[in-house]
Design an enzyme around this catalytic site. Structure first.
Site, PDB file in Angstrom:
ATOM      1  CB  VAL A 277      -0.935   0.031   1.232  1.00 55.79           C
ATOM      2  CG1 VAL A 277      -1.928   1.170   1.096  1.00 55.79           C
ATOM      3  CG2 VAL A 277      -1.642  -1.298   1.415  1.00 55.79           C
ATOM      4  CB  SER A 278       1.950   3.384  -2.613  1.00 57.59           C
ATOM      5  OG  SER A 278       2.450   4.672  -2.913  1.00 57.59           O
ATOM      6  N   PRO A 279       1.205   5.637  -0.349  1.00 50.53           N
ATOM      7  CG  PRO A 279       2.686   7.128   0.708  1.00 50.53           C
ATOM      8  CD  PRO A 279       2.580   5.716   0.164  1.00 50.53           C
TER       9      PRO A 279
END
Ligand code: NAG
Ligand code: NAG
Ligand code: NAG
Ligand code: NAG
Ligand code: NAG
Ligand code: NAG
Ligand code: NAG
Length: 694
Positions: A277-279
């Site tokens: 999961v990336s911001p």
């Protein structure tokens, strides 16, 4: 008449009394915060494994936030700690526990403490027990470890002293536009019927705990939301707690109207199943062409370095701000609306498990075994949040001293390892190398902390979205089947207690993206973790102890470190001398910069203190501090100008907020210089007064 007055008085008194009456409380709760900021200069940052990313100043300080919860009638607490560090490490937890045992006896142990890293990639490294994780920081850095140990212990001390009766409320809601899946090509490998149960390929739920005292006054908040703390990218040299640390500061400031770290209200934005999961919600694109990257490989014309994901902001600072604010606002909303009260026992189970040797029953007929540790080729390619996480090509040409010293000992993997890890092509056969000491952990912590109907699953790794969902479902089911109430929920506390890289599902593993290449115990790693956590859940519901498992090694005395100490500082014009020209006045919303003759920040990390102040003149001789170094609007940049002569400079930046009160201001710099004989001397420098105007 007198009787009537008397009755009226009694009535009034009883109304006042009932209004003051405190609520029934379920728990005893303590929250504490302490500064863990590591060396703000000269140390490689932990996370991106980019040898060029060396700390060179400070934007946001790192903190440890500790929460102690026990039942009213019991002295057996659970302790949840969230730290603004990339992750935990085994030697860090062993040291923390050693110190706490010396102070508190058996109250706080490795079994009931869960320490979880927020995963900021802008904190100094070198605090690891195992060799692989310390390579880019030129080995073990005791200064970083000690900063983290001291701060974590202090946060527990503060929480311990603050304990009082209170209540805990839980709430969950969706936060959109703040996270994306960075390995969708692996996610789609999961069975379609499983994926169909979810609206998104990442978890959008944020879970919030609201902690209040008997009068209903806020004590603290813990939120869990899965997103990498990689809004600041691998070019950043400023120590920063990234999006989660900024969210914490915002929420704490809302409650206390005071400087960061004041401890009157403690808000932790803890990490969860953020593996994939990336911001960086604008997604990956090719730096050279601006076109989308190749989806399965995340390359541009065959090169991983060109494929980079960007955040929602115009630069990494704005992206950090947006993702931090989003988490803060959602947590605030969930906190304000929380009505479901936690009730029931506080409990915990913890085992050390040799994860290289777990028999997993995959179906009725077949048992498989986990593998000795190994890293795959795709690990070296890095991710779109930070390409080239471990670049052999680069290490070879730059002559990294630490790498040079050890690369000749790299071993070809045995046939058993190749078979066990299939289809992962092994790049680093860490499980079969013992020189100079272990490269990756075999024995790790698995842990469940229970507060009423909430189970906090402390896992020592970065679980992907689907891995986290399967784990939560399996443990929740076991707890409910074992007799816990049907509204029992589980949250994943990622990066807890020590660090064993990534965990993907068996199906995602087949794709061998970065996360699969970094799933170190082979394709059945997730199954093994689930099996061990379910064991703990069953032990808990049956009221029986968990098996303690084999003790992990304590390698602290063996660790290699090659970071040179600070030799000495010199400033021909005097430490703290202002070197830049200042203007007499600055408009609101503009930037003030001041350069000073400086000394190395490693001489004193100024824990609970500051390297700078922004001061407002309230009367002739009275300057009031309005900002310190951990605040968003200030930056502290340090640069060595001459290694031979020991000279350095500091630039202090103040971005004047648009609503800053007009008036007379000045900046101060606080440093500590080291003489050749090793004496450390504090000094300060200041700017002349200047005006802030409309
Ligand atoms: C690290 O520093 C601490 C505190 O200064 C000291 O007691 C300890 O011996 C050091 N450990 C190593 C391995 O250098
Ligand atoms: C998100 O939270 C809601 C409300 O608690 C719950 O019904 C749902 O299953 C959760 N979703 C996931 C993916 O966990
Ligand atoms: C704190 O947050 C609330 C929203 O929950 C907001 O209305 C209020 O203005 C904030 N206060 C400060 C001082 O930031
Ligand atoms: C990091 O962010 C800056 C903007 O803040 C940008 O100029 C740079 O290209 C980014 N670098 C990488 C490798 O993402
Ligand atoms: C059990 O799993 C093994 C390995 O994945 C597989 O070969 C076998 O067919 C499975 N057996 C059953 C009954 O599903
Ligand atoms: C170095 O990078 C090149 C280009 O990406 C690649 O072809 C080569 O295999 C890499 N070398 C090693 C030792 O991995
Ligand atoms: C805990 O559970 C495991 C698996 O169910 C079991 O083998 C073990 O005996 C239990 N521990 C104790 C101390 O009963």
């Amino acid at each position: 008449m007198a009787a009537t007055i008397c009755r009226l008085v009694i009535l009034a008194v009883s109304i006042v009394l009932s209004a003051c009456q405190t609520k029934e409380t379920n728990y005893v709760i303590g929250a504490g915060i302490a500064d863990i900021t590591g060396p703000a200069a000269g140390i490689n940052m932990m996370g991106y494994a980019n040898p060029a990313q060396i700390s060179s100043g400070l934007h946001l300080r790192q903190y440890s936030r500790a929460f102690i919860v026990s039942e009213k009638s019991s002295s057996s607490p659970v302790v949840f700690i969230s730290t603004d560090s990339c992750m935990q490490s085994q030697d860090l937890k062993l040291e923390v526990v050693r110190k706490l045992k010396a102070k508190y006896g058996k109250l706080y142990t490795e079994r009931n403490i869960c320490i979880s890293g927020t995963h900021t990639h802008s904190g100094p490294g070198g605090f690891h027990q195992y060799l692989l994780y310390d390579i880019t920081s030129l080995g073990f850095v005791n200064e970083t470890l000690q900063a983290y140990v001291d701060g974590i212990v202090k946060s527990v001390d503060n929480a311990h002293m603050a304990r009082k009766p209170g209540n805990i409320y839980i709430n969950t809601g969706e936060l959109l536009d703040s996270n994306i899946n960075r390995s969708p090509a692996a996610y789609v490998r999961n069975p379609p019927e499983e994926r169909a149960r979810y609206n998104y390929n990442v978890d959008k739920n944020m879970t919030v705990l609201k902690m209040v005292d008997a009068e209903g006054k806020g004590i603290g908040m813990i939120s869990w939301f899965a997103v990498h703390c990689t809004s600041m990218n691998n070019t950043n040299g400023l120590v920063s707690s990234d999006n989660k640390g900024y969210a914490s500061q915002l929420m704490e400031e809302n409650f206390t109207q005071d400087f960061p770290g004041n401890g009157k209200f403690v808000a932790a934005f803890a990490q969860s199943n953020e593996g994939d999961v990336s911001p960086n919600t604008a997604g990956p694109k090719c730096l050279d062409t601006g076109k989308p990257c190749d989806l399965p490989t995340s390359t541009c014309n065959g090169r991983n370095e060109q494929c980079v994901a960007f955040g929602p902001g115009k630069d990494m600072f704005e992206s950090t701000k947006i993702i931090g604010e989003n988490q803060y606002k959602k947590a605030m909303e969930l906190y304000n609306k929380a009505t479901v009260q936690l009730s029931g026992p506080v409990d915990f189970r913890h085992s050390y498990v040799d994860m290289t040797n777990v028999q997993v029953q995959v179906n009725a007929t077949t048992k498989v075994k986990t593998c000795n540790t190994a890293m795959g080729f795709s690990f070296a390619a890095g991710t779109t949040d930070g390409p080239g996480a471990f670049n052999f090509n680069q290490s070879d040409t730059t002559g990294n001293a630490f790498w040079d010293a050890i690369r000749n000992f790299i071993k070809a993997p045995s046939p058993e390892q190749v078979k066990c890890h299939h289809p992962k092509p092994i790049l680093l056969d860490t499980g079969e190398i013992t020189f100079p000491y272990a490269w990756q952990p075999s024995i790790v912590d698995v842990q469940i902390l229970r507060i009423g109907q909430l189970a906090i699953l402390g896992v020592p790794a970065e679980f992907t979205t689907m891995s986290g969902r399967r784990t939560r479902d399996a443990v929740t089911k076991a707890l409910i089947q074992g007799g816990l109430s049907s509204d029992t929920v589980s949250v994943i506390a990622g990066l807890s207690n020590d660090y064993a890289d990534y965990v993907t599902t068996y199906e995602e593993y087949q794709q061998q993206r970065y996360e699969g290449g970094s799933t170190i115990y082979g394709p059945n790693t997730l199954q093994a973790f689930i099996q061990e956590l379910v064991k703990l859940a069953n032990n808990m519901t049956k009221g029986e102890p968990a098996s303690p498992g084999p003790n992990p090694p304590d390698l602290i005395s063996k660790e290699w470190g090659f970071v040179p100490p600070v030799i000495f500082d010199a400033a021909p014009r005097g430490f703290g001398t202002l070197l830049s020209q200042m203007q007499p006045s600055y408009k609101q919303g503009t930037r003030v910069q001041a350069k000073f003759a400086a000394a190395h920040p490693r001489n004193n990390r100024r824990a609970e203190g500051t390297f700078l102040t922004v001061e407002h003149q309230v009367s002739a001789d009275n300057w009031q501090v309005v900002y310190k170094d951990s605040q968003w609007c200030t930056q502290f940049h340090w640069v060595r100008t001459s290694t031979i002569f020991g000279e350095s400079e500091v630039t202090i930046i103040w971005d004047i907020p648009a609503d800053q009160a007009p008036g007379t201001y000045r900046l101060q710099y606080f440093g500590d210089s080291k003489s050749l004989s090793g004496t450390i001397t504090p000094f300060s420098g200041q700017t002349p007064a200047f005006q802030v105007t409309i």
